[in-house]
Design an enzyme around this catalytic site. Sequence first.
Site, PDB file in Angstrom:
ATOM      1  CB  SER A 170      17.053  19.537 -39.951  1.00 22.91           C
ATOM      2  OG  SER A 170      17.091  18.507 -38.987  1.00 22.91           O
ATOM      3  CE  LYS A 214      16.681  15.764 -41.509  1.00 20.90           C
ATOM      4  NZ  LYS A 214      17.617  15.797 -40.358  1.00 20.90           N
TER       5      LYS A 214
END
Length: 240
Positions: free
Chosen positions: A161, A199
């Site tokens: 990701s 993230k």
Amino acid sequence: MLTRKQHELLLFINKRLIDGGVSPSFDEMKDALDLKSKSGIHRLITGLEERGFIRRLAHRARALEVIRLPEATAAPGTAAPGRIGRSQRFAPNVITGGFNKNGLAGAAATVAAEAIQLPLYGRIAAGTPIEALRDNSNTVAVPTAFLGRGDHYALEVAGDSMVDAGIQDGDTILIEKAETAESGAIVVALIDDAEVTLKRLRRKGASIALEPANKAYETRIFGPDRVKVQGRLVGLIRRY
């Protein structure tokens, strides 16, 4: 493809953001690259922006964000103070070479002459709070020059990701323990006291967005009471 000066400037900006959270001034950039005028810095920044390596943040002075790094850039440590090394390879705060749970091996071993052992807690994956990953039996040797003040730990990355930020599945990331982070920082975030993820954190009014660096994944937005920062990314180790 970046020119040598673009490459040097990108590394300098990235290192200053990692060390202090604030991008350098144009005068500091000019001095670091040994240029005679700030107009040259303007041209270099424009070139980096056009190539998608940095982004100017609106309505903020001295506000630059490094979006990505080249696949072959340099690790700091050999240059004179205030200057950027030209003989280094890969990204700032990245070690390349062999690696095992007891530290660095092969080509990277020479980098670890002045190293400390960081706890390697395990793979960062959804559903596992960092506290549950603590296992001080595994460690990784990291050069002290890679780490600033404060406490640090290491995690193994699971998933893709964050690939567009240069973070790949299987990388070992170096995390500075922290409970807060500036908008735009890459963080270890605990969601609802149950799910941990790596993230980029964005503050959007009263909400917090956790952005992936891969178009295949969606940005997730939460209320501020649902997300706890558990650390900031400061570097990574990659095995080839």
